[in-house]
Every structure is written in C-alpha cells, then in structure tokens.
Design an enzyme around this catalytic site. Structure first.
Site, PDB file in Angstrom:
ATOM      1  N   ASP A   1      60.028-104.876 -38.968  1.00 40.10           N
ATOM      2  CA  ASP A   1      59.926-103.439 -38.739  1.00 40.10           C
ATOM      3  C   ASP A   1      60.155-102.653 -40.028  1.00 40.10           C
ATOM      4  O   ASP A   1      59.843-101.458 -40.102  1.00 40.10           O
ATOM      5  CB  ASP A   1      60.972-102.968 -37.713  1.00 40.10           C
ATOM      6  CG  ASP A   1      60.659-103.466 -36.319  1.00 40.10           C
ATOM      7  OD1 ASP A   1      59.488-103.792 -36.077  1.00 40.10           O
ATOM      8  OD2 ASP A   1      61.574-103.527 -35.487  1.00 40.10           O
TER       9      ASP A   1
ATOM     10  N   ASP B   1      61.607 -97.727 -29.961  1.00 43.20           N
ATOM     11  CA  ASP B   1      61.529 -99.013 -29.274  1.00 43.20           C
ATOM     12  C   ASP B   1      61.963 -98.791 -27.840  1.00 43.20           C
ATOM     13  O   ASP B   1      62.713 -97.854 -27.555  1.00 43.20           O
ATOM     14  CB  ASP B   1      62.545 -99.997 -29.884  1.00 43.20           C
ATOM     15  CG  ASP B   1      62.071-100.537 -31.204  1.00 43.20           C
ATOM     16  OD1 ASP B   1      60.874-100.437 -31.476  1.00 43.20           O
ATOM     17  OD2 ASP B   1      62.916-101.050 -31.954  1.00 43.20           O
TER      18      ASP B   1
ATOM     19  N   ASP C   1      64.321-102.723 -35.366  1.00 44.28           N
ATOM     20  CA  ASP C   1      65.483-103.596 -35.505  1.00 44.28           C
ATOM     21  C   ASP C   1      65.186-104.863 -36.305  1.00 44.28           C
ATOM     22  O   ASP C   1      65.981-105.300 -37.113  1.00 44.28           O
ATOM     23  CB  ASP C   1      66.100-103.935 -34.141  1.00 44.28           C
ATOM     24  CG  ASP C   1      65.053-104.311 -33.105  1.00 44.28           C
ATOM     25  OD1 ASP C   1      63.913-104.620 -33.502  1.00 44.28           O
ATOM     26  OD2 ASP C   1      65.378-104.319 -31.912  1.00 44.28           O
TER      27      ASP C   1
HETATM   28  P1  ATP Z   1      61.065-103.291 -28.177  1.00 46.08           P
HETATM   29  O1  ATP Z   1      62.473-103.646 -28.470  1.00 46.08           O
HETATM   30  O2  ATP Z   1      60.244-103.103 -29.406  1.00 46.08           O
HETATM   31  O3  ATP Z   1      60.922-102.265 -27.148  1.00 46.08           O
HETATM   32  P2  ATP Z   1      60.885-105.702 -26.865  1.00 46.08           P
HETATM   33  O4  ATP Z   1      62.188-106.058 -27.396  1.00 46.08           O
HETATM   34  O5  ATP Z   1      60.734-105.486 -25.411  1.00 46.08           O
HETATM   35  O6  ATP Z   1      60.305-104.484 -27.562  1.00 46.08           O
HETATM   36  P3  ATP Z   1      60.025-108.158 -27.883  1.00 46.08           P
HETATM   37  O7  ATP Z   1      61.432-108.491 -28.053  1.00 46.08           O
HETATM   38  O8  ATP Z   1      59.078-108.307 -29.017  1.00 46.08           O
HETATM   39  O9  ATP Z   1      59.813-106.724 -27.353  1.00 46.08           O
HETATM   40  O10 ATP Z   1      59.508-108.978 -26.638  1.00 46.08           O
HETATM   41  C1  ATP Z   1      58.165-109.026 -26.283  1.00 46.08           C
HETATM   42  C2  ATP Z   1      57.971-110.036 -25.183  1.00 46.08           C
HETATM   43  O11 ATP Z   1      58.404-111.315 -25.637  1.00 46.08           O
HETATM   44  C3  ATP Z   1      58.771-109.758 -23.927  1.00 46.08           C
HETATM   45  O12 ATP Z   1      58.023-109.002 -23.013  1.00 46.08           O
HETATM   46  C4  ATP Z   1      59.059-111.136 -23.384  1.00 46.08           C
HETATM   47  O13 ATP Z   1      58.037-111.550 -22.539  1.00 46.08           O
HETATM   48  C5  ATP Z   1      59.065-112.012 -24.614  1.00 46.08           C
HETATM   49  N1  ATP Z   1      60.422-112.324 -25.065  1.00 46.08           N
HETATM   50  C6  ATP Z   1      61.386-111.455 -25.373  1.00 46.08           C
HETATM   51  N2  ATP Z   1      62.493-112.090 -25.749  1.00 46.08           N
HETATM   52  C7  ATP Z   1      62.235-113.405 -25.695  1.00 46.08           C
HETATM   53  C8  ATP Z   1      62.980-114.592 -25.972  1.00 46.08           C
HETATM   54  N3  ATP Z   1      64.222-114.539 -26.396  1.00 46.08           N
HETATM   55  N4  ATP Z   1      62.378-115.764 -25.790  1.00 46.08           N
HETATM   56  C9  ATP Z   1      61.106-115.820 -25.394  1.00 46.08           C
HETATM   57  N5  ATP Z   1      60.365-114.753 -25.103  1.00 46.08           N
HETATM   58  C10 ATP Z   1      60.901-113.563 -25.235  1.00 46.08           C
END
Ligand code: ATP
Length: 927
Positions: free
Chosen positions: A656, A329, A652
């Site tokens: 997953d 990730d 996480d």
């Molecule tokens: P990884 O941990 O797998 O690398 P990530 O944590 O960056 O990925 P996600 O958490 O799925 O991926 O987030 C994907 C997208 O969702 C982000 O690019 C953001 O635009 C949006 N996002 C993340 N967190 C939030 C939140 N708490 N509320 C709304 N949108 C969110």
C-alpha cells in the site's frame, strides 16, 4: 565488537559469543546490564539549537537592534528612565518570543518521539514488542514483510526472506537472505546474505536473528553523518507567512518613515519622532506570528493524538482540512475486524454456526439439527484446513477493567478470549475449537513443513504438511482465486472432477453468503506425491480439490455510519477500497450509508480493463472498489487527483506504501500497519478507526481557522497602531502615544490573547462547509478586508478619543493616556470578534476560558501602568476619571459593535454561506 566478521560465524557461534539462548532470548536483567554497557540503540542526531541561542535569536531582528541603538542614544542624552524601560520591554518581548518558540520546538520533538519505531523481540522466553531504541546486542529479534530492521542482525531463521538494502548499498533489488555462514574474507555488505542491517526494509517473508550491533555501532551508524536525517518541518502555510512577514516589515517600515517625516514636517522634535517611529515599527511587525502558528499547529496535533490520530508530517495538518475524498480500507477501518464464522457450505449443504465473538462455545447446525463432524468427513476436512492453514493463536487474557467494575465500586478481573494474529484466521481457529479441532490436537499428526504466506495480491495462503501417509497441501483463500486452482471437488465424501454445474453451485453459494455481508473464504487441499518439488507457490497450489466455504461476519464499527454522514455534510466523499468480494463490500457499504442509490461499485478486474481516461470519467460516481489489489489503489488516487480532489488514503500492507505516498494525506493503520506504510504516511491512526480520520480532518480544519483568527487579530491590531500614529501625524496633531506606550500595547496585546485564539474551539458549522481549496490564500473569504477595516476603525476611534480628550482638557498626558487605554481596550474587545467568521454576536462571549483569562490579565497589566504611582512617570500616564473611562470604553467598543451590526444586517440579506458553494459534490471549492 563490530570489527568481527559476523557473517563468517555460524548461528550457534554467534549465539555463544553474544551469550544468548536463541529460543529464550535475554532476560530482563541481562537487557538492563547491556543497556548500561552499550547505551540506547539510536543514531546520534545533529546538534539541536540550545535554549540560550534561541533566546539570543529573539534580539537579532533588525528593527529591535535599531530600537536598542536608539535607546542607547536616549540613555546617553540623559533619558535614563526611558532607556531602561525600553530595554526592559524589549527583554520581556524577547522572553515572550523565546517561551513561544521553545514550547513550539519542544512539542515538535515530543511528536517525533511518538512515532518512535518498535521492534519485535524474544525476551525471557516470550515474544514482545519493545521500543527499537531499547534493543541491545544479543537480543533475539523477529521480523516480517513490511518491517524495518531495527539493528544490525546475524540471521538465525529466514523463510522466503527478502530485504531491500538500498539505504545502505544503493541497490534497490531486494536481497534473498539465508542463515548459513559465509567463509569468504572481505565480503561486501550487499553479499552478506546472512546479515540484516539497521534501517533496511523487509519486503517479503519472515526471519529471526541475533542483534550484533546497535546505534552508532551499526553499518548505518558508520555513515550516519552522511545521511540527511533532518526533515524540514515547515508547512506551506508557515512558508507563506514567512514571506508575508517580509512584506509586512516593508510596509510597516515605509509607513513608519511616513509617520516620522510627517511628524517632523509638522514641527515635532526629530529625535522624539525617530524614537516613536522605531517603536512603532517594532510594535507593528508581527514577529510573534511564526511562533504562534507553530504552537497552534503543535497544540492541534496534541489534540489529535488524544483523538487517536498521530500526525507524522506537520504540513499534512493543513492538507487535512482540504481533504475532499477519503479512500478507506474496509476491514478493520470501517468494520470492527472481529470476525465470527456464522455459515459453512460443504458438499451442497449450508450449515450455520452458533456462538458469538472469540469464545469457543457454539455448535454447527444443519437446520435445527446439530451436526456431528465424526460422521461428515468433508466437514472434518474443512475444519482441519481452517485450523492447520492458520497462524493465529486463541488465548485467554485478563480483560481490561471496564466501566462496569467501576460502577460497582470494585474492579473485577475478567478473563476474555483474544486472538493473537490475523482476526480472519482467529475466527477459523474459534470455529475449529467449537467442533473440537485444535492446533494442539493436530500437532504430531499433521506437522507443517512449509508455508506460502497470505498476500493481498494472491488473496490466498497454503501450507505443506507432513503426516503419516505422506505430504498434504492445505490451502484457503478468496473463493474466486482458489477455484481457478481446483480441478476436483469433495462432494458427499467423494472426490469428483469439477463440472460446470458444480462450479456454478459453489459460485451461487459464495454469492449468497457475500450478499449477506459475509466475508467468504474457500478451502482446498491435495496430496503431494513423494519426490514432487514444492518450492514455489505456483508448483504447490495447483490441481487442488475444493472442499467448501466459510462465511464470517465482520460487523461495521458503530461510530462509522455517523462519521460518514458527517463527511457528507462536510463535502467529503467516502470511498471504500477492499480486497473483499464485491457483494460483501456492497452490502457493508449500504449498511454504512456509504453507497448512494446511483453510486457505482467497481471490481479489480473491471478496473484493470479500464484505461486511465475511462476511469477518470467514472471515478466521481464510484463509491466502492472491491477485490482490488494494492497496485489498483495508486491508480485510484491518481485518477481522483486528476479530477482535482485532495485525497486521503488509508493502507496497512507493504504494497500500500506507493498509494499512501502519492495520496495528499497518506494514512497508516497503527495496529495492523507495517513499518513501511507507517513511514510513508502523514497520519497514523492508533485505533485503525475510520471515525478517527474524520476527527483528524475536523481538527485540521479547526487549526487552520484558528490560525486565521489570530492572524486577523494580530494584523488588525497592528494596522490600528499604525493608523493612530499615521493619521495623527498627517493631521498635524501631537503624538497620540509616546514610544513606551506603543511598545507596551504591543507587549500586552500580542502575547496571551493571540495564543488563546490559537486554542479556540471551532465554530459549530465547521463540518457543514465544503473543503477549502489547498490553493486558497490565507486572506481569502474577506479576511484581508476584515483586517484592514477593523484596523483602520480601531485607529480612527483611538484618535477620536485622543482628540476629544485633548480638546476638553488641553492636557497632553491625559489625552495620551486616554488614547493608550482606548487602543488597548479596542484590541481586547476586537479579539472576541475574531473568534467568529461572522460577528461577535455569533458566539458565546465567555466560552473560551483561556481567552477570557488572557484578556483580563492584559487589562490588569494596562491598569498597572496607568494607576501605579511609580510606573506613571515611566509610562507618561495619569489617573483617568470615570468620564474619561466612558469615552475610552465607548470608542473602544465602536469598531467591533459597528461591524458586528453590519454583519448581522448583511448576513440577513445574504443567502446562507454554505449554500453559496457550487461545484460537484466533494470537489474542493474555495469558500
Ligand atoms: P481491506 O482491509 O483492504 O478492506 P481486506 O482486508 O478485506 O481488505 P484482504 O485482506 O486482501 O482484504 O482479503 C481479501 C480476501 O482474501 C478476503 O475476502 C478473503 O477471502 C481472503 N483472505 C483474507 N485473509 C486471508 C487469510 N489469512 N488467508 C487466506 N485468505 C484470506
């Protein structure tokens, strides 16, 4: 207590019966009283093997029993001293085996305790995490998607809560939970919708409840006996060694029989030959092998814990060393997950935000000018959404005392700003605070009625708010996801319909931010009409008005770049899998040196449009997967596995879990990971850090090499012992070693030195070699040859020493003492050779202190039986002169030195080992 029908009581009645205030929870004193009354919240385990039984097990071995029988005979024939000594040696051997196995068992148990489940409770008015085993009836427990229910619970709150109860009911469809009482009598477990049961899994939503049963008083407790809770802990290697052990026993016994027959044919007394033969068999059988393997594994696992990697399944230690791809990730693993909003985009204007970290100090700037949000209603709306559509809390906490304080000689307490909750949301709270918009300021004006939580499929979240003028829906999320639900845009303080040109402007602003490695979130809102039903996300999140974009930095973790290049050198490919935007992911991947010039980046949509065959074709070239959903991870794992890779995969969230389970090494995040992912994983990173995976792989490789080292040592020693006797008997010589000497050699050389090899430091080039194939034979890479060649050589040299001494002095006792000393010393010199896959000259001789200590103590033990007068008649030894010692030491050193020189010369002629490995980058190649 568990006889009550809790589902029939209302939440208030349950709280009253359990004497608890649901808002404050129990006090520490109440918890203590109840713990004393109800005991720990654990299911009683099956009986574990007692130390006495473990000790007695040591003597169950067939050959040991034969030896005891033979000793008994020799005792009856009047050889008391012999008999007593042999029994003493057998008992000492048994103690050694017992200590090894007991330690192995204990370290395994300690490992199990490390992964003990945690429960989130409210106690003394505060939310905290406690060990699930410490829960008591009356505790107020909170849980959310991904958690395992830690006790039997009567629900107090349930928002969108779904629980999968198949462990208890066999029904795999999750049950929607609610809180109201159920009046019916005799409701089956599956229909007790206001209850949650120990061991079941929250798949969605969140909830809160009162513990009404713990440990054996739970529904799970009632069927605990039926559940197979014992996990088999044998690793494939242990299994193979067990089989090997059986073969070795056969070979040892066959050779022993040959030795005995040859001896008798050459005129040795049959009884003496029989005793010598049995002693030889006992010495030659590597009975300590399985225990030492377990200890090496367990000690290695302890070292991993120090490096922040917790192994949940022992077999994965072996697989770790074979990993050829790590799928990681991005957020929090490759990056720090310490977000700071640095840019905003609203109504066509790009704004900058000053300030660093979570400290709410900074300004919003337009060029060089400070922006006043009172004059910018669009920006005000954007900040309101940022703060309201948010579950994080910004707090001040005492910073842990750092090194600086120590340097100054005194520890200073320092307050620091911390975020309780999702760091992405924390960054938005900090942004709001910098402009004076806080959750407490908004409360009373905008109150939350409902929430549609964030999930990594939808990549957005929204909240329904009540305010003076009616209801509002505030939403935030990945811009591409959000935009498809927007029909209008807030532009220069006016709400206007979205045109293609405006959409392109938003997309361009989004891409510009993402290219700069920023994580971008969009915000949108709408007014919800009176009477409009907003029960489902799909009803609520539509016809939205787009407000603007927020861009935040999430700096890469400092140690990751180096860890990635270490992986490269070790033939391990690193792949980034992220929910973030493609350009953000690409920019970070480049910063980390993860994405090579010709490496490909795929996004979730492209992946979804590809067939498995198409993916297989490209998968080796892809280094970054962006905007993917958890279900894509499974496809990526499978595809890599089809290409012959051994895949380590991190995760996480609840979703997953399938990918983590399918990966060869499933890795869960210790901090952000849910119970479900942790349970599916083989390895948990207690710091969520990518570099920790690499450290664990390094340890995994090291452990495997150490196991090979002491297998080589033990087996070569045994071959040496058998060869000495075998050759002597074949050549019609007298017995070169008496039975007690054989047993003694086995005792002093097998125990400590072998163990010390198990904790040896890895060779320097451990992470410069390609991963080994999981199918590799333990004797691969010339180990089998080394065992036989060194063993035979030790045998020949021991016999040569015996023969020379016998010819010179014609004194059998002296010649036997010389042979005894030569055999012991040859093994103790050879043990240093076993540390390197090349030669004894390749490593610093005294580097492994434990080994030096083990060898010295073995030498002292040997000298004791050679020189202490009371022991001499028992061990049939005599004093040796300096000349004899020269003979002993020269011949004992010959095998190691000779092969050492051979390896050095051979090594010069051969190309460097690492260059010999072919195959595509990252593919597992047998070394
Ligand atoms: P990884 O941990 O797998 O690398 P990530 O944590 O960056 O990925 P996600 O958490 O799925 O991926 O987030 C994907 C997208 O969702 C982000 O690019 C953001 O635009 C949006 N996002 C993340 N967190 C939030 C939140 N708490 N509320 C709304 N949108 C969110």
């Amino acid at each position: 207590m568990s006889q009550r029908r809790w589902y029939q009581y209302s939440a208030e009645e349950t709280a009253a019966i359990q004497r608890v205030d649901p808002r404050k929870g129990l006090t520490a004193a109440e918890v203590q009283d109840r713990q004393a009354e109800y005991g720990p919240n654990v299911l009683s385990e099956g009986k574990s093997i007692s130390p006495l039984a473990l000790f007695l097990n040591q003597f169950k071995d067939f050959m040991v029993l034969v030896l005891m029988g033979a000793t008994l005979v020799s005792g009856l024939l009047g050889e008391y001293l012999d008999a007593i000594t042999i029994v003493a040696i057998i008992i000492m051997n048994g103690i050694l085996g017992f200590v090894q196995e007991f330690r192995a068992e204990r370290s395994l148990r300690a490992l199990k305790e490390l992964s003990a489940p945690i429960a989130k409770v409210v106690r003394d008015g505060k939310r905290m995490e406690v060990l699930a085993s410490e829960l008591v009836p009356g505790d107020i427990v909170v849980f959310e998607g991904g958690d395992r229910i830690p006790a039997d619970i009567r629900m107090l709150e349930a928002s969108g809560l779904q629980i999968e109860e198949s462990a208890l009911t066999g029904e795999s469809v999750p049950v929607h939970k609610r809180t109201d009482a159920i009046a019916d009598e005799d409701v089956p477990l599956g229909d007790m919708k206001n209850m949650a049961f120990l061991g079941t899994m929250v798949t969605k939503g969140s909830g809160k409840g009162i513990v009404i049963g713990t440990g054996m008083q739970t529904e799970m407790g009632k069927i605990a006996d039926l559940i197979q809770s014992t996990e088999t802990m044998d690793t494939p290697l242990q299994h193979r060694l067990e089989q090997l052990g059986k073969i070795l026993i056969g070979v040892a016994v066959a050779l022993t029989v040959l030795v005995v027959v040859a001896g008798i044919l050459h005129g040795q007394p049959s009884y003496g030959m029989f005793l010598a033969g049995v002693s030889l068999a006992v010495a030659a059988i590597p009975e300590g092998l399985p225990a030492i393997v377990t200890i090496a594994l367990a000690l290695g696992v302890q070292r991993m814990i120090k490096r922040k990697a917790i192994v949940r399944k022992l077999p994965s230690v072996e697989t770790l060393g074979c990993a050829s791809v790590i799928c990681s990730d991005k957020t929090g693993t490759l990056t720090q997950n310490k977000m700071t909003v640095t840019h905003l985009w609203q109504g066509g204007q790009l704004l900058e935000v000053t300030g660093q970290g979570y400290e709410p100090v900074g300004q919003i700037m337009h060029g060089k000018q400070k922006v006043d949000i009172r004059e910018n209603s669009g920006l005000r709306r954007l900040l309101q959404i940022a703060v309201s559509c948010n579950n994080a809390v910004l707090e001040q906490a005492v910073a842990p005392a750092g090194g600086e304080g120590k340097k100054q000689g005194k520890k200073k307490e320092r307050q620091e700003w911390v975020v309780n909750g999702d760091p992405t949301e924390g960054a938005l709270i900090v942004l709001g605070a910098k402009a004076g918009i806080t959750a407490s300021g908004l409360s009373g004006l905008y109150d939350r009625i409902a929430e549609f939580p964030f999930d990594s499929e939808r990549k957005m979240m929204s909240v329904l708010l009540q305010h003076q003028g009616g209801r509002l829906l505030y939403a935030k999320g990945a811009p591409d996801m959000l935009l498809s639900r927007c029909t209008h845009i807030l532009w220069e303080d006016k709400v206007i319909p979205f045109t293609d040109t405006l959409r392109q402007k938003v997309a361009a602003a989004n891409e510009a931010m993402a290219k700069n490695a920023l994580r971008v979130l969009g915000s949108a809102y709408r007014e919800v009409k009176a009477g409009e039903v907003c029960e489902q996300e799909a009803d609520a999140e539509k016809g939205l008005i787009f407000v603007g974009l927020t861009g935040m930095i999430d700096p890469p973790r400092k140690e990751v770049r180096q860890a990635i290049s270490k992986c490269k050198a070790a033939g391990i490919k690193t792949v980034m899998i992220t929910g973030d935007h493609q350009l953000t992911a690409e920019a970070i991947a480049r910063q980390l040196g993860l994405l090579p010039e010709k490496g490909l980046v795929l996004n979730g949509r492209q992946l979804a449009n590809m067939s498995d065959d198409e993916l297989d074709e490209q998968v080796d070239q892809v280094y970054v997967y962006a905007r993917v959903s958890p279900e894509h991870k499974l496809r990526i794992v499978k595809s890599l596995q089809r290409k012959g890779h051994v895949v380590a995969m991190t995760g996480d969230g609840v979703n997953d879990a399938p990918a983590i389970k399918s990966a060869d090494i499933g890795i869960a995040m210790g901090i952000t990971g849910t119970d479900v992912t942790k349970e599916a994983s083989a390895l948990v990173l207690s710091d969520d850090n990518f570099a920790t995976i690499v450290a664990a792989i390094e340890e995994g490789r090291g452990i495997y090499e150490n196991i090979r080292k002491f297998i080589r040592y033990l087996l070569a020693s045994n071959v040496g012992e058998i060869m000495t006797m075998f050759l002597a008997m074949m050549m019609g010589m007298p017995l070169p070693l008496v039975p007690i000497q054989i047993l003694w050699v086995n005792l002093v050389t097998d125990g400590l030195p072998a163990l010390a090899l198990g904790v040896d430091k890895a060779e320097d080039d451990l992470m410069k070699q390609k991963p080994r194939s999981p199918k590799e034979n333990i004797f691969a890479r010339r180990l089998g040859w080394k065992i036989i060649s060194r063993g035979v050589m030790i045998g020949i040299c021991t016999l040569a020493a015996f023969w020379i001494a016998l010819n010179e002095t014609n004194d059998l006792a002296k010649a036997q003492t010389v042979a005894f000393a030569t055999l012991v010393m040859a093994q103790l010199i050879h043990v240093f050779d076993c540390r390197s896959s090349r030669s004894i000259f390749h490593r610093k001789l005294l580097e492994n202190k434990a080994l030096v200590f083990a060898v010295l103590s073995s030498v002292v033990l040997m000298l004791c039986v050679m020189y202490l007068e009371p022991l001499q008649p028992i061990f049939k030894t005599v004093d040796l002169a300096l000349r004899d010692w020269m003979l002993v030491l020269v011949l004992a050193a010959v095998p190691t030195i000779l092969f050492g020189i051979g390896s050095v010369l051979g090594g010069r002629r051969r190309p460097k080992r690492t260059l010999r490995y072919g195959g595509p980058a990252g593919s597992p190649v047998s070394r």
